[in-house]
Design a protein around this motif. Structure first.
Motif, PDB file in Angstrom:
ATOM      1  N   GLN A  87      -0.092   6.160 -42.177  1.00 27.30           N
ATOM      2  CA  GLN A  87       0.750   7.341 -42.015  1.00 27.30           C
ATOM      3  C   GLN A  87       1.706   7.462 -43.178  1.00 27.30           C
ATOM      4  O   GLN A  87       2.465   6.568 -43.504  1.00 27.30           O
ATOM      5  CB  GLN A  87       1.540   7.215 -40.694  1.00 27.30           C
ATOM      6  N   GLY A  88       1.686   8.615 -43.866  1.00 22.13           N
ATOM      7  CA  GLY A  88       2.584   8.828 -44.994  1.00 22.13           C
ATOM      8  C   GLY A  88       1.970   8.483 -46.315  1.00 22.13           C
ATOM      9  O   GLY A  88       2.504   8.840 -47.343  1.00 22.13           O
ATOM     10  N   GLY A  89       0.864   7.774 -46.391  1.00 20.89           N
ATOM     11  CA  GLY A  89       0.174   7.498 -47.637  1.00 20.89           C
ATOM     12  C   GLY A  89       0.899   6.486 -48.486  1.00 20.89           C
ATOM     13  O   GLY A  89       1.663   5.632 -48.028  1.00 20.89           O
ATOM     14  N   VAL A  90       0.653   6.606 -49.808  1.00 18.56           N
ATOM     15  CA  VAL A  90       1.179   5.627 -50.759  1.00 18.56           C
ATOM     16  C   VAL A  90       2.691   5.675 -50.824  1.00 18.56           C
ATOM     17  O   VAL A  90       3.363   4.643 -50.894  1.00 18.56           O
ATOM     18  CB  VAL A  90       0.564   5.896 -52.156  1.00 18.56           C
ATOM     19  N   GLN A  91       3.286   6.866 -50.785  1.00 13.59           N
ATOM     20  CA  GLN A  91       4.737   6.991 -50.957  1.00 13.59           C
ATOM     21  C   GLN A  91       5.495   6.303 -49.828  1.00 13.59           C
ATOM     22  O   GLN A  91       6.562   5.725 -50.068  1.00 13.59           O
ATOM     23  CB  GLN A  91       5.124   8.467 -51.031  1.00 13.59           C
ATOM     24  N   GLN A  92       4.998   6.353 -48.611  1.00 10.35           N
ATOM     25  CA  GLN A  92       5.706   5.693 -47.523  1.00 10.35           C
ATOM     26  C   GLN A  92       5.671   4.184 -47.689  1.00 10.35           C
ATOM     27  O   GLN A  92       6.652   3.492 -47.378  1.00 10.35           O
ATOM     28  CB  GLN A  92       5.106   6.101 -46.180  1.00 10.35           C
ATOM     29  N   ALA A 132       0.587  11.465 -57.645  1.00  7.04           N
ATOM     30  CA  ALA A 132       0.209  12.510 -56.690  1.00  7.04           C
ATOM     31  C   ALA A 132      -1.172  13.072 -57.018  1.00  7.04           C
ATOM     32  O   ALA A 132      -1.985  13.326 -56.127  1.00  7.04           O
ATOM     33  CB  ALA A 132       1.264  13.622 -56.701  1.00  7.04           C
ATOM     34  N   ARG A 133      -1.428  13.277 -58.334  1.00  8.02           N
ATOM     35  CA  ARG A 133      -2.738  13.781 -58.733  1.00  8.02           C
ATOM     36  C   ARG A 133      -3.842  12.767 -58.402  1.00  8.02           C
ATOM     37  O   ARG A 133      -4.917  13.120 -57.922  1.00  8.02           O
ATOM     38  CB  ARG A 133      -2.733  14.101 -60.222  1.00  8.02           C
ATOM     39  N   THR A 134      -3.543  11.491 -58.643  1.00  7.82           N
ATOM     40  CA  THR A 134      -4.543  10.453 -58.335  1.00  7.82           C
ATOM     41  C   THR A 134      -4.787  10.345 -56.840  1.00  7.82           C
ATOM     42  O   THR A 134      -5.931  10.182 -56.390  1.00  7.82           O
ATOM     43  CB  THR A 134      -4.060   9.106 -58.887  1.00  7.82           C
ATOM     44  N   ASP A 172      -8.162  11.350 -52.159  1.00  6.56           N
ATOM     45  CA  ASP A 172      -8.419  11.991 -50.862  1.00  6.56           C
ATOM     46  C   ASP A 172      -9.644  12.887 -50.924  1.00  6.56           C
ATOM     47  O   ASP A 172     -10.457  12.925 -49.995  1.00  6.56           O
ATOM     48  CB  ASP A 172      -7.193  12.798 -50.426  1.00  6.56           C
ATOM     49  N   GLU A 173      -9.767  13.634 -52.038  1.00  2.00           N
ATOM     50  CA  GLU A 173     -10.918  14.517 -52.183  1.00  2.00           C
ATOM     51  C   GLU A 173     -12.219  13.719 -52.242  1.00  2.00           C
ATOM     52  O   GLU A 173     -13.199  14.050 -51.580  1.00  2.00           O
ATOM     53  CB  GLU A 173     -10.764  15.365 -53.439  1.00  2.00           C
ATOM     54  N   ARG A 174     -12.189  12.640 -53.053  1.00  2.00           N
ATOM     55  CA  ARG A 174     -13.384  11.801 -53.150  1.00  2.00           C
ATOM     56  C   ARG A 174     -13.683  11.118 -51.811  1.00  2.00           C
ATOM     57  O   ARG A 174     -14.838  10.979 -51.414  1.00  2.00           O
ATOM     58  CB  ARG A 174     -13.218  10.759 -54.242  1.00  2.00           C
ATOM     59  N   GLY A 175     -12.625  10.703 -51.115  1.00  3.89           N
ATOM     60  CA  GLY A 175     -12.829  10.088 -49.818  1.00  3.89           C
ATOM     61  C   GLY A 175     -13.433  11.060 -48.821  1.00  3.89           C
ATOM     62  O   GLY A 175     -14.303  10.695 -48.028  1.00  3.89           O
ATOM     63  N   SER A 176     -12.991  12.324 -48.860  1.00  6.79           N
ATOM     64  CA  SER A 176     -13.564  13.334 -47.982  1.00  6.79           C
ATOM     65  C   SER A 176     -15.025  13.583 -48.323  1.00  6.79           C
ATOM     66  O   SER A 176     -15.871  13.725 -47.429  1.00  6.79           O
ATOM     67  CB  SER A 176     -12.761  14.631 -48.097  1.00  6.79           C
TER      68      SER A 176
END
Length: 544
Positions: A12-17, A182-184, A189-193
């Motif tokens: 939850q929250g991704g890398v930034q959290q 953020a771009r990475t 996320d796009e590649r994971g999807s």
């Protein structure tokens, strides 16, 4: 144990959290260090404290608030920029207070604040990070000015100036890194999807494959399988080992692993089950896994049958072309003979029969050629009672019945959309079969042609059923299941193509032909034809 995909998601929250939690944990470490130095006895000489109570209060407050921020960073739905901004503001205020309350650690506190601003700017936005960097620069300059005016500090001006520049530069550089992160992350996320979609597509394809797929490990435990494999092997439970599911397949896999060869034979599942053609392959991963591919031998035989029928169709077309030439000569000779004067009436009737049957054979040749060329039937509205009467009369003329009986019965006016040439050919095949096989030993054959409106849930509006019924011994279920298979026959002199071609002609006319068992003996072949309004619906091509 079906084929499933394995995907991993960010928390939850991704890398930034995660960075916020790490930053808050690091702040707690700084607070512990500052509180330890603040409460260290002054006689040890670690600090030249100007205001001991202020330093101890700042260290204690910093530790408590840092623990609070650490707890808040683990809560779901935490607002990352707000928590990061408050944390940096707390760092700046405590740093300024510590700089004012002590001497000897000014450079160390400035470096710690530089690290906090640089890392914290990865979490907060551009404007807030630059504002906090300016606040830190102002705090350093303010503390330097107060210390200089109070004659408590003899540092050169360049030191706070360098710290201020570093704060602004660190915040700006962190914003650049933040955009790249953020771009990475968005790309990941796009590649994971995409990977998840491909995995789902692969799962669907493998599950819907007609080829069965089994994955077993080195101990022959079943790890994965698809629906086709489970259906082909007739599995009903959750088998854990291949030996429990199908011992012959397990033995064949062990033989392949030891020798690298597979016996060139099929495996049968049960007494009435399908014949399987197994193939094996080893995966290139570190874990010892083996793939078992199971093909149904019936698919190969069906494909061979299609090729055979296609060849037969081309052969039939060639034969039909060859028949047409002598048939045309016979018809032309009969027409010339019919013009001869003084022809007896009995001979003239025979000539009419010759001409009529030549024309009928020519129509049959056209039907065979049309079927070979995959042409649509030339359907038209046909009065079935009249056609049946005509067929019975012609059949009795061309095929002396002797003691056999051939009757027709219709339940009122009935019309259907059908090619009359095709229907006459189908009726001829069915009546011939009924006379040959639909008689009791020592008794004449009794064949009835019956037309009536179609009934049943599957009947379309206006559809008509045309039955060819005999009163013979009936057809065994095992034979009835294969009646319409090409080349299947129970007669030594039969070809096994009559009923097959008859069904193809019915389907070419948007109809059907099926066997219906008659209670008490006998057999019924039912032709279902579309009604007269079927021409308003899109037609199917005249091919099976």
């Amino acid at each position: 144990m079906p084929f499933v995909r394995s995907t991993s998601q960010l928390p939850q929250g991704g890398v930034q959290q995660r960075e916020l939690f790490g930053f808050a944990l690091y702040r707690v470490l700084e607070a512990v260090l500052l509180a330890t130095l603040a409460w260290t006895p002054e006689h040890l000489g670690l600090l030249s404290a100007v205001d001991g109570p202020l330093l101890r209060g700042a260290g204690t407050l910093y530790l408590l608030l840092s623990l609070g921020l650490l707890w808040a960073s683990r809560r779901e739905g935490a607002t990352l920029p707000i928590q990061g901004g408050w944390g940096l503001a707390l760092d700046i205020i405590i740093a300024a207070t510590a700089l004012s309350a002590q001497q000897g650690l000014d450079a160390a506190i400035g470096l710690l604040l530089l690290f906090n601003i640089t890392i914290g700017s990865l979490i907060v936005g551009f404007r807030l990070s630059m504002a906090l960097a300016l606040l830190a620069a102002g705090a350093v300059f303010g503390e330097f000015a107060i210390s200089t005016l109070a004659a408590r500090d003899d540092r050169p001006l360049v030191e706070p100036a360098m710290f201020a520049v570093c704060y602004l530069a660190g915040a700006a550089f962190s914003q650049f890194l933040r955009r790249e992160l953020a771009r990475t992350e968005a790309l990941a996320d796009e590649r994971g999807s995409e990977v998840a979609q491909l995995a789902q597509l692969n799962e669907l394809v493998i599950r819907r494959m007609r080829t069965g797929v089994l994955v077993v490990d080195g101990q022959h435990r079943i790890r994965l399988f698809n629906e086709a494999a489970w259906a082909l092997l007739g599995a009903k439970g959750e088998a854990q080992r291949l030996a429990d599911l199908h011992p012959p397949l397990d033995a064949l896999l062990r033989r392949w692993r030891s020798t690298g060869e597979v016996q060139p034979r099929s495996l049968r599942v049960g007494e009435d089950g399908p014949e399987l053609l197994p193939r094996f392959a080893a995966t290139g991963v570190r874990d010892e896994l083996y793939l078992c591919f199971l093909d149904d031998a019936r698919h190969y035989s069906g494909r061979a049958e299609e090729l055979t029928l296609a060849t037969l169709g081309r052969l039939g077309a060639s034969i039909a072309h060859e028949i047409r030439n002598p048939l045309s000569a016979i018809l032309h000779a009969a027409q010339l003979l019919d013009e001869s004067p003084g022809m007896p009436e009995a001979d003239r009737q025979l000539l009419e029969i010759i001409q009529g049957q030549c024309q009928r054979m020519d129509g049959i040749v056209d039907s065979v050629l049309g079927l070979a060329r995959r042409e649509s039937a030339q359907a038209e509205v046909v009065d079935l009672p009249r056609l049946l009467q005509r067929f019975v009369g012609e059949y009795r003329t061309m095929h002396p019945l002797g003691a056999d009986q051939l009757d027709e019965r219709s339940g009122g006016p009935l019309s259907a959309m059908v090619d009359p040439r095709h229907l006459l050919q189908v009726l001829t095949v069915l009546v011939d079969n009924a006379r040959a096989y639909g008689r009791l030993p020592g008794q004449p054959a009794r064949v009835l042609l019956r037309a009536q409106p179609a009934t049943g849930d599957s009947a379309e509006a206006g559809a008509v059923d045309l039955d060819v019924v005999d009163h013979g011994p009936g057809i065994p279920p095992a034979v009835a299941a294969r009646l319409f298979e090409p080349f299947y026959t129970t007669s030594e002199h039969g070809t096994g193509l009559g009923l097959y071609i008859a069904r193809q002609l019915c389907e070419a006319n948007q109809g059907s032909l099926r066997f219906v068992a008659v209670p008490g003996g006998g057999a019924c072949f039912r032709i279902r034809l579309p009604g007269r309004y079927a021409s308003e619906r899109p037609g199917r091509p005249g091919t099976p």
